[in-house]
Enzyme design. Structure first.
Site, mmCIF file in Angstrom:
data_model
loop_
_atom_site.group_PDB
_atom_site.id
_atom_site.type_symbol
_atom_site.label_atom_id
_atom_site.label_comp_id
_atom_site.label_asym_id
_atom_site.label_seq_id
_atom_site.Cartn_x
_atom_site.Cartn_y
_atom_site.Cartn_z
ATOM 1 N N SER A 178 0.782 -1.246 -0.097
ATOM 2 C CA SER A 178 -0.059 0.077 -0.041
ATOM 3 C C SER A 178 0.816 1.185 -0.146
ATOM 4 O O SER A 178 0.261 2.356 -0.253
ATOM 5 C CB SER A 178 -0.996 0.235 1.116
ATOM 6 O OG SER A 178 -0.172 0.022 2.316
ATOM 7 N N HIS B 145 -2.737 -3.669 -5.552
ATOM 8 C CA HIS B 145 -3.263 -3.168 -4.110
ATOM 9 C C HIS B 145 -4.880 -3.460 -4.051
ATOM 10 O O HIS B 145 -5.587 -2.334 -4.494
ATOM 11 C CB HIS B 145 -2.706 -1.735 -4.178
ATOM 12 C CG HIS B 145 -3.084 -1.334 -2.685
ATOM 13 N ND1 HIS B 145 -3.448 0.119 -2.307
ATOM 14 C CD2 HIS B 145 -3.398 -1.873 -1.421
ATOM 15 C CE1 HIS B 145 -3.459 0.245 -1.330
ATOM 16 N NE2 HIS B 145 -3.642 -0.979 -0.598
ATOM 17 N N GLU C 26 -5.999 -1.486 -7.163
ATOM 18 C CA GLU C 26 -5.246 -0.507 -7.776
ATOM 19 C C GLU C 26 -3.852 -1.446 -8.417
ATOM 20 O O GLU C 26 -3.381 -2.175 -8.029
ATOM 21 C CB GLU C 26 -4.239 0.576 -7.043
ATOM 22 C CG GLU C 26 -5.225 1.567 -6.354
ATOM 23 C CD GLU C 26 -4.603 2.306 -5.356
ATOM 24 O OE1 GLU C 26 -4.912 3.330 -5.231
ATOM 25 O OE2 GLU C 26 -3.635 1.820 -4.398
ATOM 26 N N ASN D 8 -4.506 6.196 -1.073
ATOM 27 C CA ASN D 8 -3.883 6.734 -0.103
ATOM 28 C C ASN D 8 -3.149 8.247 -0.325
ATOM 29 O O ASN D 8 -3.046 8.803 0.634
ATOM 30 C CB ASN D 8 -2.740 5.750 0.403
ATOM 31 C CG ASN D 8 -3.255 4.454 1.062
ATOM 32 O OD1 ASN D 8 -4.129 4.960 1.787
ATOM 33 N ND2 ASN D 8 -2.687 3.452 0.993
#
Length: 506
Positions: free
Chosen positions: A121, A142, A154, A192
């Protein structure tokens, strides 16, 4: 339909590995689950089977499908058992040295055409692949926890990853019932990275003494429509997870001010107040429920002063109509009378600055946040300045609460709360597009599915106006002198020519 990867290995039997193994088996792949602790694998397989049984009980899977999935899920005694896998997905601890060592071993086990994927991540896909003999067969993949429910994944290409590898991983994600988004190998990838603005700006607001945790959470839920306020969200995810991510992205971007972490979360992490799972974070929890003091009722004001509205107020005509609907006595002169409550509605500026620039009596000046149409919100927010008299603050509060809509009163702040947080979110998202980390469409998809925002950040910017967001940012940069608020070129150029933030360049 035949599955893209017939045999898939999953390394790591924690929550993430379990989730990936579950949806891979549901997609028709034979799954081999490995963990260094054999008992963890046995427990994971048992839990996955129980999850399928619950889905059957709810009528979401039939008995034949459940049995077929269970028959496709196997334990792997060691890494050698993954030799025949066409795809191996790693979901182990977030440590670069551990991941690099694991993939070096896996590359010697699987075939030359097998794909290796990391569920990292926050680490660089390129860095993990460094030293591999076949980095072109390696990519980031991800997923988000809980994997069966979080429907976005992702797909990240390292510098040497073949395009066909990412294409097949994206197709496989769709086969598993997920939505793939393509991201460049940059810190935080999409979700993120885009999520930096929500929590860090809220923490900055608290650090200035503008409002407390509960007030900020209420404002952002009721004005913007977030499901959870930033402090509720950090309590849910836990600071032992979220604070290291804040620090990681900040340092990986070489101390970029937009991502600056807060001493507040560092201190709470050090003190063990990490969130709901330990019973105490930004809130205390009893039987899993946050203990939040009730809001104080609006004050009772017997003699309401007349109200004068600044000629520079945002949404001035709407504010006038609102005051009329609330029964206010409105002054329309060029300047307020000596007894009038003076209302200002700036974008980005604090109330003190507006009072000085417009030569208003600060003792009688109160600000109201009008970035968002009042009819579209479930809360109003007003701000005092250091000199605002208590009777004027209470008059503004009582007046604006007459129709029953709750009112939050905060201390002076450039951009109130909503303006600051929304502008920061939109600005970071715009810069993600400017850097070509992903397409605008993939960004919106990733954020709405991965973070649960009511709108994608670019759609927020379009809805409330790129020029308004720019004004907030420029003025906040003036108030605070912080490059944190410098507008992204993507936002600045589109705002200047009236182009949608979702418009991709040809």
């Amino acid at each position: 339909m035949q599955t893209i990867y017939k045999t898939v290995g999953v390394v790591g039997a924690g929550a993430m590995g379990r989730g990936i193994a579950q949806i891979a088996a549901q997609a028709g792949s034979t799954v081999r689950l490995y963990d260094a602790q054999a008992e963890a694998v046995a427990k994971a397989i048992e839990e996955i089977g129980a999850q399928w049984d619950r889905l059957q009980d709810k009528g979401r899977m039939d008995a034949d499908a459940v049995q077929a999935c269970k028959a496709r899920l196997h334990s792997a005694a060691d890494l050698q058992a993954l030799a025949g896998c066409e795809l191996v997905i790693e979901a182990v601890v977030e440590r670069l040295d551990v991941k690099k060592s694991l993939f070096a071993q896996l590359e010697g086990v699987v075939g030359a055409h097998a794909v290796l994927a990391t569920n990292t991540s926050s680490l660089s896909v390129t860095a993990i692949a460094a030293g591999l003999q076949r980095p072109q067969r390696f990519a980031g993949y991800h997923f988000f926890n809980p994997v069966p429910l979080m429907k976005v994944v992702e797909v990240i290409a390292g510098l040497k990853t073949e395009a066909a590898v990412c294409e097949s991983l994206a197709a496989y994600a769709r086969q598993m019932g997920h939505t793939p988004v393509q991201a460049a190998d940059t810190p935080g990838f999409i979700v993120n990275h885009a999520g930096r603005g929500y929590g860090t700006e809220a923490l900055r607001i608290v650090s200035e003494g503008v409002a407390d945790f509960a007030t900020i959470d209420r404002i952002l839920r009721d004005q913007v429509g977030f499901k959870l306020g930033p402090f509720e969200l950090m309590d849910l995810t836990a600071l032992d997870v979220s604070h290291p991510v804040m620090e990681s992205i900040y340092t990986q971007y070489y101390d970029e001010p937009r991502y600056r972490p807060s001493v507040i979360t560092a201190q709470r992490l050090a003190g063990g107040m990490v969130g709901r799972k330990v019973g105490e974070g930004f809130y205390k929890y009893v039987e899993g429920k946050a203990q939040v003091a009730a809001e104080a009722p609006a004050p009772q004001v017997a003699d309401m002063p007349p109200v004068w509205v600044s000629s520079r107020a945002a949404r001035r005509s709407e504010l006038y109509q609102l005051l009329k609907d609330l029964g206010a006595k409105i002054e329309t002169g060029q300047s307020p009378s000596p007894t009038a409550l003076t209302l200002v509605a700036p974008l980005g500026f604090d109330i003190t600055t507006v009072a000085v620039v417009e030569r208003l009596d600060p003792a009688r000046t109160v600000g109201i946040d009008m970035l968002i149409d009042d009819a579209a919100t479930r809360r109003r927010v007003i701000a005092t300045n250091p000199a605002t008299r208590a009777d004027m603050r209470d008059a503004a509060h009582a007046l604006l609460a007459r129709d029953g809509k709750p009112v939050s009163v905060i201390r002076d702040s450039g951009g109130f709360v909503t303006q600051r947080v929304v502008a920061t979110i939109v600005n970071i998202a715009s810069d993600i597009c400017q850097q070509r980390i992903c397409s605008p469409a993939d960004l919106e998809t990733a954020v709405t599915l991965g973070l649960g925002y009511p709108l994608g950040p670019l759609a927020m910017g379009n809805l409330w106006g790129p020029t308004n967001i720019l004004e907030v940012l420029f003025n906040m940069q003036t108030v605070y002198g912080d490059p944190r608020y410098r507008p992204s070129p993507w936002l600045r150029r589109r705002g200047a020519i009236g182009l949608s933030l979702l418009q991709e360049e040809s």
